[in-house]
Design a protein around this motif. Structure first.
Motif, short mmCIF file in Angstrom:
data_model
loop_
_atom_site.label_atom_id
_atom_site.label_comp_id
_atom_site.label_asym_id
_atom_site.label_seq_id
_atom_site.Cartn_x
_atom_site.Cartn_y
_atom_site.Cartn_z
N LEU A 210 0.82 -1.21 -0.02
CA LEU A 210 -0.07 -0.14 0.07
C LEU A 210 1.06 1.14 0.01
N GLY A 211 2.00 1.18 0.77
CA GLY A 211 2.77 2.40 0.91
C GLY A 211 3.57 2.45 -0.55
N ILE A 212 3.93 1.31 -1.07
CA ILE A 212 4.43 1.68 -2.55
C ILE A 212 3.54 2.13 -3.54
N LEU A 213 2.44 1.58 -3.55
CA LEU A 213 1.46 2.18 -4.62
C LEU A 213 0.87 3.75 -4.20
N ALA A 214 1.04 4.10 -3.00
CA ALA A 214 0.74 5.37 -2.69
C ALA A 214 1.94 6.26 -3.28
N ALA A 215 3.17 5.83 -3.07
CA ALA A 215 4.38 6.64 -3.47
C ALA A 215 4.27 6.70 -5.12
N LEU A 216 3.82 5.66 -5.76
CA LEU A 216 4.12 5.54 -7.08
C LEU A 216 2.84 6.53 -7.70
N ALA A 217 1.78 6.39 -7.01
CA ALA A 217 0.75 7.34 -7.29
C ALA A 217 1.04 8.96 -7.28
N VAL A 218 1.61 9.06 -6.18
CA VAL A 218 1.87 10.52 -5.93
C VAL A 218 3.19 11.06 -6.90
N ALA A 219 4.02 10.09 -6.94
CA ALA A 219 5.21 10.44 -7.96
C ALA A 219 4.63 10.73 -9.58
N SER A 220 3.56 9.69 -10.12
CA SER A 220 3.06 9.98 -11.49
C SER A 220 2.18 11.41 -11.34
N LEU A 221 1.51 11.70 -10.49
CA LEU A 221 0.78 13.03 -10.24
C LEU A 221 1.63 14.19 -10.11
N LEU A 222 2.72 14.17 -9.52
CA LEU A 222 3.81 15.28 -9.61
C LEU A 222 4.62 15.21 -10.93
N LYS A 223 4.83 14.26 -11.50
CA LYS A 223 5.48 14.31 -12.97
C LYS A 223 4.42 14.74 -13.99
N LYS A 224 3.17 14.51 -13.76
CA LYS A 224 2.23 15.10 -14.75
C LYS A 224 1.97 16.57 -14.43
N THR A 225 2.07 16.91 -13.44
CA THR A 225 1.51 18.68 -13.03
C THR A 225 2.86 19.51 -12.80
N LEU A 226 3.43 19.31 -11.47
CA LEU A 226 4.03 20.10 -10.95
C LEU A 226 5.63 19.99 -11.34
N LEU A 227 5.95 18.91 -11.56
CA LEU A 227 7.31 18.49 -12.08
C LEU A 227 7.44 17.74 -13.39
N ARG A 228 6.61 18.39 -14.27
CA ARG A 228 6.42 17.83 -15.53
C ARG A 228 7.86 17.64 -16.34
N GLY A 229 8.29 16.59 -16.83
CA GLY A 229 9.79 16.62 -17.84
C GLY A 229 9.86 15.32 -18.12
N GLU A 230 10.76 15.18 -19.06
CA GLU A 230 11.12 13.83 -19.74
C GLU A 230 11.67 12.96 -18.84
N THR A 231 11.27 11.55 -19.16
CA THR A 231 12.03 10.57 -18.28
C THR A 231 13.35 10.34 -18.73
N PRO A 232 14.44 10.22 -17.66
CA PRO A 232 15.65 10.29 -18.30
C PRO A 232 16.13 8.88 -18.75
N PRO A 233 17.08 8.48 -19.47
CA PRO A 233 17.57 7.00 -19.52
C PRO A 233 18.08 6.70 -18.38
N PHE A 234 18.02 5.06 -18.33
CA PHE A 234 18.76 4.76 -17.17
C PHE A 234 19.78 3.84 -17.56
N VAL A 235 21.09 3.96 -16.98
CA VAL A 235 22.17 3.20 -17.44
C VAL A 235 23.01 2.81 -16.20
N MET A 236 23.10 1.60 -15.90
CA MET A 236 23.65 0.87 -14.79
C MET A 236 24.49 -0.27 -14.98
N GLU A 237 25.57 -0.53 -14.36
CA GLU A 237 26.51 -1.63 -14.48
C GLU A 237 26.01 -2.65 -13.67
N LEU A 238 25.60 -3.92 -14.21
CA LEU A 238 25.29 -4.93 -13.25
C LEU A 238 26.48 -5.68 -12.59
N PRO A 239 26.54 -5.61 -11.44
CA PRO A 239 27.92 -6.40 -10.91
C PRO A 239 27.74 -7.86 -10.90
#
Length: 285
Positions: A210-239
């Motif tokens: 429930l906490g995870i879903l709430a965090a994802l929902a708020v993040a989606s709302l923020l990225k669509k309203t106040l903090l709108r912007g493109e999603t950056p690419p994710f590059v990570m080295e797998l150890p």
């Protein structure tokens, strides 16, 4: 100059890490393995910790009985009920804290957490974040403060602010004793699937979900309203996978357990003494 010195094999040789990643980073099977690992972690918090919690409770009662023998009658209650009972109330949740961080330390030290971040990149992208936000958000399960500090690795300012704002929504270790107390009080200790699943563990997993879903929902709302912007690419080295270091795992568990006893324990002990004193005063009047 490189002729005869550098050789290139005709085919890339698969290592044990490559074979494991075929399963653990698969979109379907890797996500299923991740869900099973998380479910096993939450189940173990209750199943493995129950004997230890009963042992601590018995030891606290024995200490209270021993303390009551050396004090005059009527004067030992502040020590037994307030101090010893308050300390026992704190230490009783220590096995659950230790088991939770045992799983997190082992998964992180063996290299699996990097694969989990890779798997979660698709989910993070749907809410406007990238896989770089997964590690700070995962750290927020232990404490939101280091999770917020870990957002410094996120380059985009909007993504960094979004991660900082949703990190406190995730259940941290300070809430685990509260969850454990409420679950033990209101959720019966029923088992399913031949004892493999526990209703209390499933409830704890549902609270975290429930906490995870709430965090994802708020993040989606923020990225669509106040903090709108493109999603950056994710590059990570797998150890490469490796056996967890017992020394590293032990010190991580010790650090978190000591922080819980020192910070949360002192507050809980003081409150328990005040509550007991208040109750005895009302009973006397």
């Amino acid at each position: 100059m490189l002729e005869g010195v550098v050789t290139h094999p005709p085919h890339d040789r698969l290592t044990a890490t490559d074979r494991a990643d075929r399963l653990l980073t698969h979109r379907v099977w890797g996500t299923l393995v991740f869900a099973v690992v998380m479910l096993a972690m939450f189940q173990s918090v209750f199943v493995w910790a129950e004997p230890l919690m009963h042992g601590i409770e018995t030891a606290v009662r024995w200490c209270g009985a021993c303390a009551g023998r050396g004090w005059p009658r009527g004067t030992a209650e502040p020590v037994i009920e307030g101090v010893i009972g308050g300390v026992g109330g704190v230490l009783q949740f220590l096995p659950q804290i230790a088991i939770l961080f045992l799983f997190l330390a082992v998964l992180e030290d063996c290299g699996y957490m990097a694969r989990a971040a890779y798997l979660m990149d698709g989910l993070m992208t749907r809410v406007g974040l990238s896989g770089q936000s997964f590690i700070p958000l995962l750290s927020s399960f232990s404490c939101a403060v280091p999770g917020i500090m870990a957002t410094r690795v996120i380059e985009q300012r909007r993504d960094r602010l979004t991660t900082i704002l949703v990190a406190p929504l995730l259940p941290c270790s300070a809430r685990l004793p509260v969850y454990a107390l409420l679950i033990a009080a209101f959720i019966p200790a029923r088992t399913f699937a031949g004892g493999l699943l526990n209703l209390q563990g499933l409830t704890l997993a549902a609270l975290y979900l429930l906490g995870i879903l709430a965090a994802l929902a708020v993040a989606s709302l923020l990225k669509k309203t106040l903090l709108r912007g493109e999603t950056p690419p994710f590059v990570m080295e797998l150890p490469s996978y490796k056996w967890p270091s017992p020394r590293t795992v032990f010190f991580r568990i010790w650090e978190r357990a000591l922080a819980f006893v020192r910070l949360a324990g002192s507050v809980i002990l003081a409150v328990s003494i005040l509550v007991w004193r208040r109750c005895t005063t009302r009973a006397a009047t």
